[in-house]
Scaffold this motif. Structure first.
Motif, PDB file in Angstrom:
ATOM      1  N   TYR A  49       0.793  -1.037   0.140  1.00  0.00           N
ATOM      2  CA  TYR A  49       0.073  -0.095  -0.114  1.00  0.00           C
ATOM      3  C   TYR A  49       1.030   1.294  -0.015  1.00  0.00           C
ATOM      4  N   SER A  50       0.536   2.408  -0.952  1.00  0.00           N
ATOM      5  CA  SER A  50       1.369   3.478  -1.101  1.00  0.00           C
ATOM      6  C   SER A  50       1.254   4.214   0.290  1.00  0.00           C
ATOM      7  N   LEU A  51       2.258   5.056   0.562  1.00  0.00           N
ATOM      8  CA  LEU A  51       2.411   5.877   1.464  1.00  0.00           C
ATOM      9  C   LEU A  51       1.993   7.251   0.896  1.00  0.00           C
ATOM     10  N   CYS A  52       1.047   7.806   1.705  1.00  0.00           N
ATOM     11  CA  CYS A  52       0.320   9.069   1.296  1.00  0.00           C
ATOM     12  C   CYS A  52       0.310  10.359   2.124  1.00  0.00           C
ATOM     13  N   GLY A  53       1.274  10.088   3.387  1.00  0.00           N
ATOM     14  CA  GLY A  53       1.242  11.275   4.211  1.00  0.00           C
ATOM     15  C   GLY A  53       2.488  11.998   3.826  1.00  0.00           C
ATOM     16  N   ASP A  54       2.863  12.645   5.001  1.00  0.00           N
ATOM     17  CA  ASP A  54       4.062  13.600   4.748  1.00  0.00           C
ATOM     18  C   ASP A  54       5.371  13.077   5.051  1.00  0.00           C
ATOM     19  N   PRO A  55       6.336  12.952   4.129  1.00  0.00           N
ATOM     20  CA  PRO A  55       7.708  12.385   4.293  1.00  0.00           C
ATOM     21  C   PRO A  55       8.457  12.872   5.428  1.00  0.00           C
ATOM     22  N   ALA A  56       8.322  14.202   5.766  1.00  0.00           N
ATOM     23  CA  ALA A  56       9.022  15.003   6.940  1.00  0.00           C
ATOM     24  C   ALA A  56       8.532  14.398   8.227  1.00  0.00           C
ATOM     25  N   ASP A  57       7.431  14.007   8.333  1.00  0.00           N
ATOM     26  CA  ASP A  57       6.453  13.521   9.599  1.00  0.00           C
ATOM     27  C   ASP A  57       7.252  11.879   9.746  1.00  0.00           C
ATOM     28  N   ARG A  58       8.378  11.885  10.772  1.00  0.00           N
ATOM     29  CA  ARG A  58       8.804  10.272  11.080  1.00  0.00           C
ATOM     30  C   ARG A  58       8.136  10.167  12.129  1.00  0.00           C
ATOM     31  N   ARG A  59       6.966  10.584  12.677  1.00  0.00           N
ATOM     32  CA  ARG A  59       6.342   9.808  13.795  1.00  0.00           C
ATOM     33  C   ARG A  59       5.008   8.957  13.268  1.00  0.00           C
ATOM     34  N   ARG A  60       4.685   9.152  12.014  1.00  0.00           N
ATOM     35  CA  ARG A  60       3.662   8.437  11.649  1.00  0.00           C
ATOM     36  C   ARG A  60       3.564   8.045  10.217  1.00  0.00           C
ATOM     37  N   TYR A  61       3.097   6.998   9.729  1.00  0.00           N
ATOM     38  CA  TYR A  61       2.820   6.504   8.269  1.00  0.00           C
ATOM     39  C   TYR A  61       1.322   6.566   7.956  1.00  0.00           C
ATOM     40  N   ARG A  62       0.983   7.195   6.621  1.00  0.00           N
ATOM     41  CA  ARG A  62      -0.599   7.099   6.216  1.00  0.00           C
ATOM     42  C   ARG A  62      -0.520   6.279   5.197  1.00  0.00           C
ATOM     43  N   LEU A  63      -1.416   5.365   5.097  1.00  0.00           N
ATOM     44  CA  LEU A  63      -1.908   4.769   3.800  1.00  0.00           C
ATOM     45  C   LEU A  63      -3.404   4.948   3.413  1.00  0.00           C
ATOM     46  N   GLY A  64      -3.478   4.798   2.134  1.00  0.00           N
ATOM     47  CA  GLY A  64      -4.789   5.004   1.448  1.00  0.00           C
ATOM     48  C   GLY A  64      -5.176   3.588   1.024  1.00  0.00           C
ATOM     49  N   ILE A  65      -6.190   2.936   1.505  1.00  0.00           N
ATOM     50  CA  ILE A  65      -6.443   1.677   1.083  1.00  0.00           C
ATOM     51  C   ILE A  65      -7.965   1.441   0.486  1.00  0.00           C
ATOM     52  N   LEU A  66      -7.908   1.092  -0.496  1.00  0.00           N
ATOM     53  CA  LEU A  66      -9.608   0.837  -1.385  1.00  0.00           C
ATOM     54  C   LEU A  66      -9.889  -0.643  -0.974  1.00  0.00           C
ATOM     55  N   ARG A  67     -11.105  -0.732  -0.574  1.00  0.00           N
ATOM     56  CA  ARG A  67     -11.777  -2.044  -0.374  1.00  0.00           C
ATOM     57  C   ARG A  67     -11.926  -2.568  -1.852  1.00  0.00           C
ATOM     58  N   GLU A  68     -11.045  -3.707  -2.059  1.00  0.00           N
ATOM     59  CA  GLU A  68     -11.254  -4.432  -3.379  1.00  0.00           C
ATOM     60  C   GLU A  68     -12.374  -5.502  -3.247  1.00  0.00           C
ATOM     61  N   GLU A  69     -13.270  -5.550  -3.875  1.00  0.00           N
ATOM     62  CA  GLU A  69     -14.368  -6.675  -3.572  1.00  0.00           C
ATOM     63  C   GLU A  69     -14.193  -7.921  -4.065  1.00  0.00           C
ATOM     64  N   THR A  70     -13.360  -7.606  -5.340  1.00  0.00           N
ATOM     65  CA  THR A  70     -12.820  -9.015  -5.789  1.00  0.00           C
ATOM     66  C   THR A  70     -11.196  -9.376  -5.628  1.00  0.00           C
ATOM     67  N   GLY A  71     -10.825  -8.883  -4.576  1.00  0.00           N
ATOM     68  CA  GLY A  71      -9.535  -8.946  -4.179  1.00  0.00           C
ATOM     69  C   GLY A  71      -9.280 -10.268  -3.502  1.00  0.00           C
TER      70      GLY A  71
END
Length: 311
Positions: A49-71
């Motif tokens: 899953y791609s990281l989509c937050g702020d690279p300068a923020d070393r305290r957290r990671y943020r991921l964006g995740i789509l629910r794949e019905e056929t995954g």
């Protein structure tokens, strides 16, 4: 390594953002735009899953995740079971979709393909580069992170398909632009359409990240057997025409990380010590393939009769 789920936020219909932190509050490994995490989920699932937050923020990671019905169940687990306070194993960050320096960019995102593009926009803005984003989705309700994109004003064009039709790629990409790189992430039909329209652009202008591999018909009778040498142990294995290098390594108990087995995730990258590779992955750039220093053993094969790998 375990990460703690700090929050989950519904960003659009079927799209969750997942905020992950170190359980002890420590800083997390650095990353750059285009990077992703491999989440290790129950049942032996490993998903990127791609990281989509702020690279300068070393305290957290943020991921964006789509629910794949056929995954295969990874996104369903995240949406239905994962909750704040849970921990999740991971590997990475790893990056095969790096933002190369350029004075100008064209970004094209389809659906959840906006996730790796988000930090690229911030990076390009900070560098003083010119850029535009064309972002399409099935409907306005399905398009995530639009509130964040509003800060960029008219550099962003939102294009819901149910009201606007297909993306106007002809108008966007018909004419090659000097000193401009094109970054695109989304479903395979979008990537194929962008590839077609940038065929006349300078070599290396287009950068893609795929969710799935294109269907390629190959003649099994045209494949060659190869001698595979493992440099670290000195073992020699035979890769028959009808087996992949990864299959043979698995069968012989040689540990290699792998997930997609389609040449799109980069998890099975192995160092090439000697020999020529027939690169068939969708991760390495053309210059990286020409350098012949690594390969994705799930799909790529030996072009030479003998191949020595750093295993």
């Amino acid at each position: 390594m375990s990460l703690l789920v700090r929050s989950l936020t519904l960003e659009a219909a079927g799209v969750l953002s997942v905020e992950l932190v170190d359980p002890a509050g420590a800083e997390l490994p650095a990353w750059e735009p285009g990077a992703h995490l491999d989440l290790k989920l129950p049942g032996g699932l490993s998903r990127q899953y791609s990281l989509c937050g702020d690279p300068a923020d070393r305290r957290r990671y943020r991921l964006g995740i789509l629910r794949e019905e056929t995954g295969r169940g990874g996104s369903a687990y995240v949406h239905d079971t994962l909750r704040p306070g849970h921990t999740v194993e991971h590997a990475g960050p790893r990056n095969h979709f790096r933002l190369e320096p350029a004075p100008s960019y064209v970004f094209v995102a389809g659906g959840i393909g906006i996730t790796p593009i988000l930090p690229m926009l911030a990076s390009a803005t900070a560098a003083g580069a010119e850029w535009t984003l064309l972002y399409g989705g099935r409907s306005a309700a399905s398009m995530a992170f639009v509130d964040e994109l509003a800060a960029y004003d008219d550099r962003v064009t939102l294009w819901p398909q149910d009201t606007h039709g297909l993306l106007d790629l002809d108008g966007l990409l018909a004419e090659p632009r000097p000193d401009t790189l094109v970054y695109c992430c989304g479903p395979e039909p979008l990537l194929a359409a962008v590839e077609e329209r940038t065929a006349g652009w300078p070599r290396g202008a287009l950068h893609l990240e795929r969710f799935s591999a294109p269907v390629v018909e190959r003649d099994p009778s045209a494949e060659n057997a190869a001698e595979l040498v493992l440099a670290d142990s000195g073992r020699t294995l035979l890769v028959p025409p009808d087996r992949s290098i990864l299959d043979v390594l698995d069968e012989q108990g040689v540990p290699v990380l792998s997930d997609c087995r389609d040449g799109i995730c980069g998890s099975c990258e192995v160092k090439v010590v000697e020999g020529e590779v027939d690169h068939r992955d969708y991760v390495l750039t053309d210059p990286e393939k020409e350098a012949n220093t690594c390969m994705m053993v799930c799909v790529s094969r030996a072009r030479s009769a003998r191949l020595v790998l750093g295993l």
